[in-house]
Scaffold this active site. Structure first.
Site, PDB file in Angstrom:
ATOM      1  N   GLY A  76      13.597  67.486  68.721  1.00 14.77           N
ATOM      2  CA  GLY A  76      13.282  68.697  69.473  1.00 14.77           C
ATOM      3  C   GLY A  76      11.952  69.289  69.042  1.00 14.77           C
ATOM      4  O   GLY A  76      11.078  69.550  69.872  1.00 14.77           O
ATOM      5  N   ALA A  77      11.791  69.481  67.744  1.00 16.76           N
ATOM      6  CA  ALA A  77      10.573  70.100  67.245  1.00 16.76           C
ATOM      7  C   ALA A  77      10.517  69.951  65.738  1.00 16.76           C
ATOM      8  O   ALA A  77      11.492  69.550  65.110  1.00 16.76           O
ATOM      9  CB  ALA A  77      10.540  71.580  67.614  1.00 16.76           C
ATOM     10  N   HIS A 112      14.256  78.620  65.437  1.00 15.80           N
ATOM     11  CA  HIS A 112      14.656  77.689  64.377  1.00 15.80           C
ATOM     12  C   HIS A 112      13.430  77.214  63.584  1.00 15.80           C
ATOM     13  O   HIS A 112      13.408  77.306  62.354  1.00 15.80           O
ATOM     14  CB  HIS A 112      15.385  76.502  65.009  1.00 15.80           C
ATOM     15  CG  HIS A 112      15.841  75.469  64.037  1.00 15.80           C
ATOM     16  ND1 HIS A 112      17.117  75.439  63.542  1.00 15.80           N
ATOM     17  CD2 HIS A 112      15.193  74.435  63.455  1.00 15.80           C
ATOM     18  CE1 HIS A 112      17.237  74.426  62.695  1.00 15.80           C
ATOM     19  NE2 HIS A 112      16.064  73.795  62.630  1.00 15.80           N
ATOM     20  N   GLU A 113      12.426  76.741  64.286  1.00 11.42           N
ATOM     21  CA  GLU A 113      11.248  76.213  63.572  1.00 11.42           C
ATOM     22  C   GLU A 113      10.522  77.327  62.842  1.00 11.42           C
ATOM     23  O   GLU A 113      10.055  77.142  61.722  1.00 11.42           O
ATOM     24  CB  GLU A 113      10.293  75.491  64.532  1.00 11.42           C
ATOM     25  CG  GLU A 113      10.927  74.399  65.394  1.00 11.42           C
ATOM     26  CD  GLU A 113      11.781  73.403  64.635  1.00 11.42           C
ATOM     27  OE1 GLU A 113      11.530  73.184  63.440  1.00 11.42           O
ATOM     28  OE2 GLU A 113      12.725  72.855  65.238  1.00 11.42           O
TER      29      GLU A 113
HETATM   30  N1  PHE Z   1      13.197  69.285  60.847  1.00 15.76           N
HETATM   31  C1  PHE Z   1      13.266  69.316  62.275  1.00 15.76           C
HETATM   32  C2  PHE Z   1      14.109  70.546  62.617  1.00 15.76           C
HETATM   33  O1  PHE Z   1      15.275  70.612  62.373  1.00 15.76           O
HETATM   34  C3  PHE Z   1      13.892  68.161  62.921  1.00 15.76           C
HETATM   35  C4  PHE Z   1      13.152  66.883  62.799  1.00 15.76           C
HETATM   36  C5  PHE Z   1      13.548  65.937  61.880  1.00 15.76           C
HETATM   37  C6  PHE Z   1      12.073  66.628  63.585  1.00 15.76           C
HETATM   38  C7  PHE Z   1      12.892  64.740  61.753  1.00 15.76           C
HETATM   39  C8  PHE Z   1      11.412  65.441  63.483  1.00 15.76           C
HETATM   40  C9  PHE Z   1      11.827  64.493  62.570  1.00 15.76           C
HETATM   41  O2  PHE Z   1      13.662  71.518  63.020  1.00 15.76           O
HETATM   42 ZN    ZN Z   2      15.573  72.337  61.375  1.00 11.10          ZN
END
Ligand code: PHE
Ligand code: ZN
Length: 849
Positions: free
Chosen positions: A254-255, A290-291
């Site tokens: 997703g992001a 979330h991000e």
């Molecule tokens: N860390 C990201 C999230 O949860 C997810 C993600 C993991 C994106 C691995 C790309 C690769 O917001």
């Molecule tokens: Zn995350």
């Protein structure tokens, strides 16, 4: 691809890094197939390390040169990285490598997406950019210089200088390499700003391709709302001068929360009323949040190692859920989250892929970005909060940020913070992190002399590698209603800690009706045979909105099961209760729409399997269709009236109020369409000025076997809009009949716009097939075979996206021998593919057992 025997990494083998990094300087000379990456890294021996072995990760790098303190060195290079003799004192490492972003189809490391350079480094992608200790417990400030002819050159942190063909960025906050990001391309920005509570102005920008400017407004609003919320609710202020978000068309997830430079799948950020649905808007709002929230829970405080992934993900999901509850309806959000948990996490936890929220081993970490780590991880935090109370939670979080800012932490650190802040012993609670599987809780009740006793029993079925299970701490929120519908005991949280345990309520005038597991206070399956009348009573009277919904849902479920098992007619009590709720204008339309949603077909299959029956997907499909027809008949008078009263006047807004009305209106449309041959849907489609109304109408039309003209017109109008075209592809598979879903998907893969290397498009077609229960689990195995063909094709090109979609097979052992044989053959065909990726090999290996 590596053919060497797959290596299993264990949590218990963790050792601190031999060398720490004080500073990183990177220079990128961008070129599609020959990008040069120059690194200058200041290393220092780690006094805490058990060994002095110097190892840098590195994969698919063409070495140009390497030097230590200015002296050329010749490191020993393997497929996984390099070793080198280094001083037992601080030193500077310099290296130059060449990489090829254009041919990087895995979308990990530095890659190109339609002419634009971008990176994805979580979990272990930085090692495809340069040699580095690519592990989250090595944190350092980064300075990055980008040289290239793209007009926009971005990296983490604050801009420090730029000119014709170059830009320099500095990120003062020490970070692990997985948070590194670079973007270069022909982009335009939607700009805004945010003043933090201490009065600093932050420049915000959302970068998109020219042409997408009109799809940025919502993402920007969501960003500002998130920044404000994190200050208000968690006291967390943003810490750089700029915050950039970039939309990318080719993205596996997703992001991504890269420090100061979030990179988004364009589907998770771009929206306009004409092109995105209300559900898309809500999802975008929550992903932006979330991000952004990761800036504190993930970036400022990160994970010591990848086993601790839930430390950042469970907490950040929990925070984005709270955010949505605050902005929209808490009750509706809880229902949505539980629906999603049951649809995605429960099957995982009850099948061959079950693993603890904090796994203890893995072969490929990319396979552990799961519903268990994310969604169950968030549930565990919700339980913790319920147990320690709002105040205890706030104190613990303050302590967490104060104590661990700038560190790479573990679940033990997290739990210790709660113990220190609240004085509670959390050793038994900690089992939620190490014990896999969904607990089953059964209930007995007794009433005598004004005393009401609830006795609970918990049992967690075995999961792969974990035969014996211990009793967990389960917070069970309970309220009691009197037979006339008054609440006689308001919600109280019972703390279950033993395998079998009783709780009493005294001084009751008559035997109460219990409302158990209110607000879904724990991620368990409640096994209790409840008389239909009691469920109907709770559906009408429960003061807890979640349990009111749950009562309705379980009546619908039991009605469906009775139809499947005995051909029973739909439950008239449920239909009456439903009509009463729909008529109740004091109930939020969004809530009423949730009450109309039936259990998923996969959920019904699981219930049948749990009760010892072999689920027949066609019978399940038939029962659901039959119940929908019965709803359409039963609500025939009400539906047109409700449809009309849910009409929204005035300009479109994707807020809770309007989207709730559209959700209920569209649910009415679906029922009406079953009886008017799609006449109203055709009208709604023709008049729709937003995607929410248009798409709902189109799916109604397809469901009644009409809509080919509309489908063609839709294509004509939107053929240049990739995100809308993803909907066009997906909808046709979703609305196909079970017997033709595989053929529909196969036909769509031949469409000239089926760009299978684009993860969104691949998911639109093959993911939709995997989600079509009766279509995917077709008796002749055609669904399994088609998906396997495509996964085999995608695996070498993009192992991550292929491996994720293999989870479609995780429930294969539930079905009859014929289907099992077809599914097994499909899995074995994938397993036998020469050069199968580590991602794919681990997934099929676990599913074949
Ligand atoms: N860390 C990201 C999230 O949860 C997810 C993600 C993991 C994106 C691995 C790309 C690769 O917001
Ligand atoms: Zn995350």
């Amino acid at each position: 691809m590596k053919d060497a025997a797959p290596q299993t990494i264990h949590l218990k083998d963790y050792a601190p890094p031999a060398y720490l990094v004080d500073e990183v300087q990177l220079t990128f000379r961008l070129a599609p197939t020959a990008t040069r990456v120059l690194s200058r890294i200041r290393f220092r021996p780690n006094p805490e390390a058990p060994s002095r072995d110097f190892f840098l990760h590195g994969e698919a790098l063409t070495p140009i040169r390497a030097a230590i303190d200015g002296q050329e060195v010749r490191p020993e290079i393997t497929e996984a990285g390099l070793t080198c003799a280094v001083p037992d004192a601080p030193f500077t490492w310099e290296a130059e490598v060449e990489i090829s972003p254009r041919t990087n189809t895995a979308l990990e490391g530095l890659y190109m997406s339609r002419g634009m350079y971008c990176t994805q480094c979580e979990a272990e992608g930085f090692r495809k950019i340069t040699w580095y200790p690519d592990r989250p417990d090595v944190m350092a400030p980064f300075t990055v210089r980008i040289e290239g002819d793209a007009p926009v050159l971005l990296s983490n942190g604050n801009p420090v200088g730029m000119g014709e063909g170059w830009a320099e960025w500095h990120d003062p906050w020490p970070k692990p390499a997985y948070l590194f990001a670079l973007v270069a391309g022909d982009l335009v920005a939607r700009r805004d700003s945010f003043v933090t509570r201490s009065g600093r102005t932050v420049d915000l920008a959302l970068w998109v391709r020219p042409g997408d400017e009109g799809k940025c407004a919502w993402g920007m609003e969501a960003l500002k709302a998130s920044m404000r919320w994190d200050e208000d609710r968690y006291g967390r202020e943003y810490d750089l001068d700029v915050f950039n978000i970039v939309a990318v068309d080719d993205f596996n997830m997703g992001a991504m929360e890269n420090k100061g430079l979030n990179i988004f799948n364009s589907a998770a950020v771009l929206a306009s009323p004409e092109t995105a649905t209300d559900a898309n808007f809500e999802r975008i709002e929550s992903i932006i949040a979330h991000e952004y929230f990761h800036n504190w829970t993930g970036n400022r405080i990160t994970c010591r190692d990848w086993f601790q992934l839930c430390l950042k993900e469970g907490l950040t999901v929990f925070r984005d859920q709270e955010f949505t509850s605050d902005l929209r309806s808490a009750a509706v959000k809880r229902i949505e989250d539980v629906r999603m948990l049951r649809a995605r996490q429960f099957p995982e936890d009850q099948g061959p892929l079950a693993h603890p929220v904090r796994p203890e081993s893995y072969q490929e970490i990319n396979n552990f970005y799961t519903a268990t780590v994310y969604e169950k991880g968030a549930e565990v935090i919700g339980m913790l909060k319920r147990l320690v109370g709002d105040e205890g939670y706030a104190k613990a979080l303050d302590l967490y940020f104060a104590r661990h800012d700038g560190q790479a932490c573990t679940i033990e650190d997290w739990l210790t913070v709660f113990e220190d802040a609240t004085g509670r012993d959390l050793s038994q609670f900690g089992l939620w992190y190490s014990q896999a599987g969904t607990p089953r809780v059964s209930v007995e009740e007794a009433f005598e002399n004004g005393t009401y006793t609830l006795t609970f029993e918990q049992r967690t079925p075995p999961t792969p590698g974990q035969e014996e299970k211990k009793p967990l701490v389960i917070p069970i929120a309970v309220g009691l209603l009197s037979p006339n519908g008054d609440e006689v005991v308001p919600t109280r949280v019972l703390e279950m800690t033993q395998a079998r345990q009783s709780f009493t309520f005294e001084g009751l005038a008559s035997k109460p009706v219990p409302s158990i597991l209110r607000d879904f206070s724990a991620p368990v399956v409640l096994e209790r045979e409840v008389p239909r009348a009691e469920r109907a009573f709770l559906m009408a009277h429960d003061t807890d909105p979640f349990n009111r919904w749950e009562a309705a849902r379980s009546l619908a479920r039991e009605s469906l099961i009775a139809t499947i098992r005995e051909g029973a007619a739909p439950d008239a009590d449920w239909l009456d209760g439903l009509a009463a709720m729909l008529r109740d204008d004091t109930l939020d339309p969004a809530f009423r729409a949730q009450v109309l949603a039936l259990p998923t077909q996969s959920e019904l299959a699981q219930v049948l399997a749990d009760r010892g029956h072999t689920p027949d997907p066609d019978a399940i499909h038939g029962a659901v269709e039959g119940l929908r027809d019965a709803m359409a008949r039963h609500l025939a008078d009400l539906a047109p009236h409700l449809y009309e009263s849910m009409r929204v006047t005035g300009p479109y807004a994707p807020d809770a109020e309007q989207s709730g009305k559209r959700a209920l209106g569209n649910a009415m449309l679906a029922l009406i369409s079953r009886r008017d041959d799609g006449a109203l849907a055709a009208r709604q489609y023709a008049e729709a000025d937003n995607m929410t109304l248009a798409l709902a109408a189109l799916s109604c039309l397809l469901r009644v076997g009409r809509g080919s003209a509309e489908l063609a017109a839709f294509h004509e109008r939107w053929k240049d809009d990739r995100l809308v075209m993803d909907k066009w592809f997906a909808l046709q598979v979703m609305e196909a009949k079970p017997e033709s879903a595989a053929e529909t998907a196969a036909r769509l893969t031949e469409h000239p716009a089926f760009d299978w290397k684009n993860p969104n498009r691949f998911r639109a077609v093959l993911g939709a097939l995997a989600g079509h229960h009766a279509g995917f689990h077709r008796a002749d195995g055609a669904g399994y075979a088609l998906l396997a063909d495509w996964l085999i094709r995608l695996d070498p090109v993009n192992p991550q996206t292929a491996a994720r979609m293999m989870t479609a097979f995780q429930t294969w052992r539930r079905y009859d021998a014929g289907r099992q044989a077809h599914a097994k053959a499909a899995l074995e065909r994938i397993a036998a593919k020469p050069g199968l990726s580590r991602d794919g090999a681990e997934m099929v290996g676990r599913m074949l057992g």
